[in-house]
Design a protein around this motif. Sequence first.
Motif, PDB file in Angstrom:
ATOM      1  N   GLU A 354      -2.293 -59.254  -7.830  1.00 47.96           N
ATOM      2  CA  GLU A 354      -2.495 -58.307  -8.775  1.00 47.96           C
ATOM      3  C   GLU A 354      -2.224 -56.741  -8.276  1.00 47.96           C
ATOM      4  OE1 GLU A 354      -5.769 -57.735  -5.570  1.00 47.96           O
ATOM      5  OE2 GLU A 354      -4.568 -59.334  -6.432  1.00 47.96           O
ATOM      6  N   GLN A 355      -1.842 -56.553  -7.023  1.00 40.76           N
ATOM      7  CA  GLN A 355      -1.245 -55.123  -6.797  1.00 40.76           C
ATOM      8  C   GLN A 355      -0.131 -55.392  -6.049  1.00 40.76           C
ATOM      9  OE1 GLN A 355      -4.114 -53.180  -4.413  1.00 40.76           O
ATOM     10  NE2 GLN A 355      -5.723 -53.858  -5.680  1.00 40.76           N
ATOM     11  N   LEU A 356       0.899 -54.387  -6.294  1.00 44.35           N
ATOM     12  CA  LEU A 356       2.108 -54.105  -5.351  1.00 44.35           C
ATOM     13  C   LEU A 356       2.094 -52.872  -4.861  1.00 44.35           C
ATOM     14  CD1 LEU A 356       4.994 -55.322  -4.748  1.00 44.35           C
ATOM     15  CD2 LEU A 356       5.826 -54.023  -6.347  1.00 44.35           C
ATOM     16  N   TRP A 357       2.212 -52.848  -3.627  1.00 43.76           N
ATOM     17  CA  TRP A 357       2.155 -51.497  -2.974  1.00 43.76           C
ATOM     18  C   TRP A 357       3.485 -51.503  -2.337  1.00 43.76           C
ATOM     19  CZ3 TRP A 357      -2.520 -48.992  -0.358  1.00 43.76           C
ATOM     20  CH2 TRP A 357      -3.671 -49.341  -0.959  1.00 43.76           C
ATOM     21  N   LEU A 358       3.828 -49.877  -2.631  1.00 43.26           N
ATOM     22  CA  LEU A 358       5.444 -49.471  -2.457  1.00 43.26           C
ATOM     23  C   LEU A 358       5.145 -48.157  -1.338  1.00 43.26           C
ATOM     24  CD1 LEU A 358       7.008 -49.034  -6.008  1.00 43.26           C
ATOM     25  CD2 LEU A 358       7.456 -50.876  -4.233  1.00 43.26           C
ATOM     26  N   SER A 359       5.988 -48.234  -0.447  1.00 44.04           N
ATOM     27  CA  SER A 359       6.219 -47.046   0.617  1.00 44.04           C
ATOM     28  C   SER A 359       7.247 -46.224  -0.301  1.00 44.04           C
ATOM     29  CB  SER A 359       6.516 -47.152   1.694  1.00 44.04           C
ATOM     30  OG  SER A 359       7.720 -48.271   1.966  1.00 44.04           O
ATOM     31  N   VAL A 360       7.060 -44.908  -0.351  1.00 44.80           N
ATOM     32  CA  VAL A 360       7.843 -44.222  -0.989  1.00 44.80           C
ATOM     33  C   VAL A 360       8.113 -42.764   0.043  1.00 44.80           C
ATOM     34  CG1 VAL A 360       8.921 -42.600  -3.011  1.00 44.80           C
ATOM     35  CG2 VAL A 360       7.198 -44.466  -3.348  1.00 44.80           C
ATOM     36  N   ARG A 361       9.132 -43.066   0.918  1.00 38.78           N
ATOM     37  CA  ARG A 361       9.394 -42.220   2.171  1.00 38.78           C
ATOM     38  C   ARG A 361       9.650 -40.802   1.886  1.00 38.78           C
ATOM     39  NH1 ARG A 361      14.641 -43.315   5.022  1.00 38.78           N
ATOM     40  NH2 ARG A 361      15.215 -42.212   3.130  1.00 38.78           N
ATOM     41  N   ASP A 362      10.563 -40.318   1.074  1.00 39.37           N
ATOM     42  CA  ASP A 362      10.844 -38.906   1.003  1.00 39.37           C
ATOM     43  C   ASP A 362       9.862 -38.431  -0.040  1.00 39.37           C
ATOM     44  OD1 ASP A 362      12.804 -39.733   2.580  1.00 39.37           O
ATOM     45  OD2 ASP A 362      14.389 -39.908   0.977  1.00 39.37           O
ATOM     46  N   ALA A 363       8.796 -39.064  -0.689  1.00 36.64           N
ATOM     47  CA  ALA A 363       7.842 -38.081  -1.537  1.00 36.64           C
ATOM     48  C   ALA A 363       6.811 -38.420  -0.588  1.00 36.64           C
ATOM     49  CB  ALA A 363       7.633 -39.154  -2.865  1.00 36.64           C
ATOM     50  N   ASN A 364       6.534 -38.973   0.628  1.00 42.05           N
ATOM     51  CA  ASN A 364       5.555 -38.986   1.472  1.00 42.05           C
ATOM     52  C   ASN A 364       4.215 -39.450   0.867  1.00 42.05           C
ATOM     53  OD1 ASN A 364       6.450 -37.722   3.997  1.00 42.05           O
ATOM     54  ND2 ASN A 364       6.899 -35.943   2.722  1.00 42.05           N
ATOM     55  N   ARG A 379      -1.597 -43.050  -6.094  1.00 44.95           N
ATOM     56  CA  ARG A 379      -0.839 -42.684  -4.966  1.00 44.95           C
ATOM     57  C   ARG A 379      -1.667 -42.353  -3.861  1.00 44.95           C
ATOM     58  NH1 ARG A 379       3.944 -40.456  -7.827  1.00 44.95           N
ATOM     59  NH2 ARG A 379       3.652 -40.521 -10.064  1.00 44.95           N
ATOM     60  N   LEU A 380      -1.381 -42.504  -2.717  1.00 44.49           N
ATOM     61  CA  LEU A 380      -1.959 -42.184  -1.704  1.00 44.49           C
ATOM     62  C   LEU A 380      -1.205 -41.533  -0.584  1.00 44.49           C
ATOM     63  CD1 LEU A 380      -3.778 -45.682  -0.628  1.00 44.49           C
ATOM     64  CD2 LEU A 380      -4.847 -43.489  -1.917  1.00 44.49           C
ATOM     65  N   PRO A 381      -1.466 -40.226  -0.180  1.00 45.38           N
ATOM     66  CA  PRO A 381      -0.590 -39.531   0.963  1.00 45.38           C
ATOM     67  C   PRO A 381      -0.388 -40.187   2.026  1.00 45.38           C
ATOM     68  CG  PRO A 381      -2.935 -38.438   0.691  1.00 45.38           C
ATOM     69  CD  PRO A 381      -2.690 -39.724  -0.459  1.00 45.38           C
ATOM     70  N   ALA A 382       0.998 -40.112   2.639  1.00 43.22           N
ATOM     71  CA  ALA A 382       1.414 -40.869   3.924  1.00 43.22           C
ATOM     72  C   ALA A 382       2.462 -39.800   4.361  1.00 43.22           C
ATOM     73  CB  ALA A 382       1.907 -42.354   3.510  1.00 43.22           C
TER      74      ALA A 382
END
Length: 399
Positions: A354-364, A379-382
């Motif tokens: 039901e969810q897909l999580w993506l890491s978007v490195r250059d957008a942190n 969106r979550l900061p990382a």
Amino acid sequence: MKRPLLTRLLALAAGSLLLSACISQPGPAPRATGDLGLVIERASGSVQLIESTGQSSLARIEGLGDLSHASVVFSRDERYAYVFGRDGGLTKIDLLEQRIDKRVIQGGNSIGGAISQDGRLIAVGNYEPGGVKVFDAQSLELVADIPSTALPDGSRNSRVVGVIDAPGQRFLFALFDTAEIWIADFSQGDTPQITRFEQIGKQPYDDLLTPEGRYYIAGLFGEDGMALLDLWYPERGVQRILDGYGRGQQALPVYKMPHLEGWAIAGNKAFVPAIGQHRVLVMDTERWQQQHAIEVAGQPVFVMARPDARQIWVNFAYPDNHRVQVLDSETYEILADLEPGPGVLHMEFTPRGEQLWLSVRDANEIQVWDPYRLELIKRLPADSPSGIFFTSRAHKTGL
């Protein structure tokens, strides 16, 4: 002198009330681990502990060393995570206590590992010094040291890649420099029985175990093709599949190696990233022959199936790593061409999809998507996020 009966009864009643009050005092609710996961923050040597029910970050755990190519496996009770760092670090994290439980530096340069079928052993593959080291999952004490084949000039041992667990208390891995696949069988105790398969193809770089645990497939960087080992019949040796799949295609620079762990298995079809090509290959999993090739936006890195196998999600190497394409697993049509942001490195579905999580490195940032509506949820900061790993992996073979 004996106390009056009434006095004793009053004392007993007071004690019972005190005990009852203590028991009924509200305290912190116990936390289960089934919806937890870790996100690698590669630039800072830290991980974020996340939960998918509320789509939130619970904690940041620091001090894990070089995480530039890190991966994670979980204990069978989903309480502990084992993080394999590029600096040779093996770190055991307590997800409930949100802290490092134990950490050892077991090599000079490592690239992934696996947990055994019974959850008792942790295997780590090493570039330096080469070979595989196996540890007790509870104490992180060394159980076995398996050196890889030495190069002909004796300068060093072969680099080991693609360590996975397999049924029968076995680990499998490939030797990049000497073109081998090894099986390390721990079913009879802590001294492994080693089976070697040689000349399997040039430079095996990553691998995959099919979901039921039968077929081990190694991708080959040094030639067009892949190597397949049937674990039901290992005596039949290694078979070449997809031989010459790049024939007639223009050779392109490879900016990031595709990850075979993210292969999409949908019914009797496998969707495979083609090295150095803007194509996803479709393979018949009964005869292991190519059926089709899908032209996509760039060089695929992860090719992943939604858990219901209806969609295939693809992300790409530079310079197209700001895009994600969604394919129909039946018609091969491109359903969506998304642009989540710069540097999409990893994708992970929740167990029921039901969810897909993506890491978007250059957008942190980490992004959570609805894969049915193709909509961004949160969106979550990382800090330079890369790999995303949910605890549901604890119950899957070959990760």
